[in-house]
Design a protein around this motif. Structure first.
Motif, PDB file in Angstrom:
ATOM      1  N   ALA A  32       0.876  -0.975  -0.117  1.00  0.00           N
ATOM      2  CA  ALA A  32       0.601  -0.304   0.034  1.00  0.00           C
ATOM      3  C   ALA A  32       0.697   1.365   0.003  1.00  0.00           C
ATOM      4  CB  ALA A  32      -1.452  -0.337   1.002  1.00  0.00           C
ATOM      5  N   ASP A  39       2.543   1.570  -3.696  1.00  0.00           N
ATOM      6  CA  ASP A  39       0.753   1.861  -3.752  1.00  0.00           C
ATOM      7  C   ASP A  39       0.656   3.603  -4.539  1.00  0.00           C
ATOM      8  OD1 ASP A  39       0.978  -0.617  -5.852  1.00  0.00           O
ATOM      9  OD2 ASP A  39      -0.855  -0.704  -4.512  1.00  0.00           O
ATOM     10  N   LEU A  40       0.932   4.313  -3.524  1.00  0.00           N
ATOM     11  CA  LEU A  40       0.696   6.000  -2.869  1.00  0.00           C
ATOM     12  C   LEU A  40       1.741   6.351  -3.317  1.00  0.00           C
ATOM     13  CD1 LEU A  40      -0.889   5.213   1.055  1.00  0.00           C
ATOM     14  CD2 LEU A  40      -1.793   5.978  -1.374  1.00  0.00           C
ATOM     15  N   PRO A  89      -1.884  10.922  -3.904  1.00  0.00           N
ATOM     16  CA  PRO A  89      -2.234   9.922  -3.783  1.00  0.00           C
ATOM     17  C   PRO A  89      -3.398   9.416  -3.697  1.00  0.00           C
ATOM     18  CG  PRO A  89      -1.238  10.717  -1.994  1.00  0.00           C
ATOM     19  CD  PRO A  89      -0.973  11.819  -2.660  1.00  0.00           C
ATOM     20  N   PRO A 106      -6.222   7.393  -1.839  1.00  0.00           N
ATOM     21  CA  PRO A 106      -6.336   5.312  -1.286  1.00  0.00           C
ATOM     22  C   PRO A 106      -7.319   4.959  -1.948  1.00  0.00           C
ATOM     23  CG  PRO A 106      -6.050   7.800  -0.021  1.00  0.00           C
ATOM     24  CD  PRO A 106      -6.013   8.252  -0.822  1.00  0.00           C
ATOM     25  N   GLU A 129      -4.374   1.369   2.215  1.00  0.00           N
ATOM     26  CA  GLU A 129      -3.467   2.529   1.699  1.00  0.00           C
ATOM     27  C   GLU A 129      -4.102   3.968   2.615  1.00  0.00           C
ATOM     28  OE1 GLU A 129      -4.549   2.484  -2.502  1.00  0.00           O
ATOM     29  OE2 GLU A 129      -3.696   1.556  -2.983  1.00  0.00           O
ATOM     30  N   GLU A 130      -5.384   3.863   3.540  1.00  0.00           N
ATOM     31  CA  GLU A 130      -6.324   4.766   3.873  1.00  0.00           C
ATOM     32  C   GLU A 130      -5.082   4.662   5.201  1.00  0.00           C
ATOM     33  OE1 GLU A 130     -10.502   6.027   2.829  1.00  0.00           O
ATOM     34  OE2 GLU A 130     -10.064   4.581   4.700  1.00  0.00           O
ATOM     35  N   ALA A 187      -1.877   3.432   5.474  1.00  0.00           N
ATOM     36  CA  ALA A 187      -0.665   3.383   4.733  1.00  0.00           C
ATOM     37  C   ALA A 187      -0.396   5.757   4.632  1.00  0.00           C
ATOM     38  CB  ALA A 187      -0.147   2.696   4.089  1.00  0.00           C
ATOM     39  N   GLU A 224     -10.492  -2.568  -2.900  1.00  0.00           N
ATOM     40  CA  GLU A 224     -11.425  -1.361  -3.040  1.00  0.00           C
ATOM     41  C   GLU A 224     -11.971  -0.978  -2.767  1.00  0.00           C
ATOM     42  OE1 GLU A 224      -7.405  -1.444  -6.242  1.00  0.00           O
ATOM     43  OE2 GLU A 224      -9.535  -2.322  -7.015  1.00  0.00           O
ATOM     44  N   ARG A 280      -7.163   0.155  -8.884  1.00  0.00           N
ATOM     45  CA  ARG A 280      -5.062  -0.948  -9.326  1.00  0.00           C
ATOM     46  C   ARG A 280      -5.135  -1.567 -10.424  1.00  0.00           C
ATOM     47  NH1 ARG A 280      -2.615   3.209  -6.956  1.00  0.00           N
ATOM     48  NH2 ARG A 280      -3.196   4.127  -4.973  1.00  0.00           N
TER      49      ARG A 280
END
Length: 254
Positions: free
Chosen positions: A132, A135-136, A146, A148, A153-154, A156, A239, A246
């Motif tokens: 994550a 990816d960001l 970025p 999320p 991801e949030e 991260a 997601e 992604r």
């Protein structure tokens, strides 16, 4: 002791709740320990706001005359550096942890700082959580802010913003080195605004609140009322429905 803290918190007795959570954490309670690891934004030191000469946060912007908000180049650069640093450090932690559960005595800057509900996850889960961060950073490398796309991801991004705000607060020489040749702009390093605008909501941070334990389950009544969704560890990589997905065939940087 944690339950006593929850009761105090529900009564609005926040100082007393804090004291009970400290005692619970000192006693080894995982949820109480994680409560004190929740990521946040470090405010700049008084009189040392980087970029303050070019931007006055108290001046209102005319939205009709302004382009849509986006991070300034120097902000993007520092956030990217911190995403990369966190990813490298998390990778080292991953190699050390393997499938070993996080314990109350574990130390780290990423996996041990995640909500207690994730502490027993195996290496494959942790590797996806590490991805994550990468990816960001790929979003930034492509010239975008970025975005999320899932709960992992949030979290991260929350930790990267915390790390970036600490860097601009405490390490001005390092910031100058990383941003050399990039001109200052209004809005540089306003991490609070980034926190407000880079997320759809901050629901993932509720996982740290001892009063909200159980909220992560989609069948939880409060979860349903707030339309939060599945925040159980197994749902962290699903997601969101309102973002572009992604590439599912992408590999791992780390």
């Amino acid at each position: 002791m944690r339950l006593r803290g929850v009761i105090s918190q529900r009564r609005g007795q926040n100082d007393e709740a804090h004291d009970w959570y400290v005692r619970a954490a000192e006693g080894g309670d995982a949820v109480a320990i994680a409560f004190f690891n929740a990521p946040g934004i470090y405010p700049p030191q008084d009189g040392h706001e980087i970029g303050s000469e070019t931007w006055d946060p108290d001046v209102e912007w005319d939205e009709e005359d302004e382009e849509p908000w986006r991070m300034t180049p120097r902000t993007s650069r520092i956030l990217s550096c911190n995403l990369a640093i966190l990813a490298d450090m998390a990778h080292a932690e991953l190699d050390e942890l393997g499938d070993q559960p996080i314990s109350p005595n574990s130390f780290g800057i990423f996996f041990a700082c995640l909500p207690a509900s994730t502490w027993g996850q195996p290496r494959p889960w942790r590797r996806r959580a590490l991805r994550a961060l990468d990816d960001l950073n790929e979003d930034i490398a492509l010239g975008h802010s970025p975005e999320p796309r899932c709960a992992a991801e949030e979290l991260a991004l929350h930790f990267a913003l915390q790390s970036a705000s600490a860097m601009t607060r405490d390490e001005p020489d390092l910031v100058a080195e990383f941003t050399q040749g990039i001109p200052e702009q209004r809005g540089d390093f306003n991490w609070s605004v980034c926190s407000d605008l880079l997320f759809q909501d901050h629901d993932a941070l509720l996982l740290y609140n001892p009063m909200m334990q159980g909220l992560e389950h989609p069948d939880n009544s409060l979860n349903r009322d707030m339309d939060i969704g599945d925040l159980r560890p197994e749902g962290w990589f699903k997601e969101f429905g309102n973002v572009s997905p992604r590439d599912p065939t992408r590999g791992f940087v780390h």
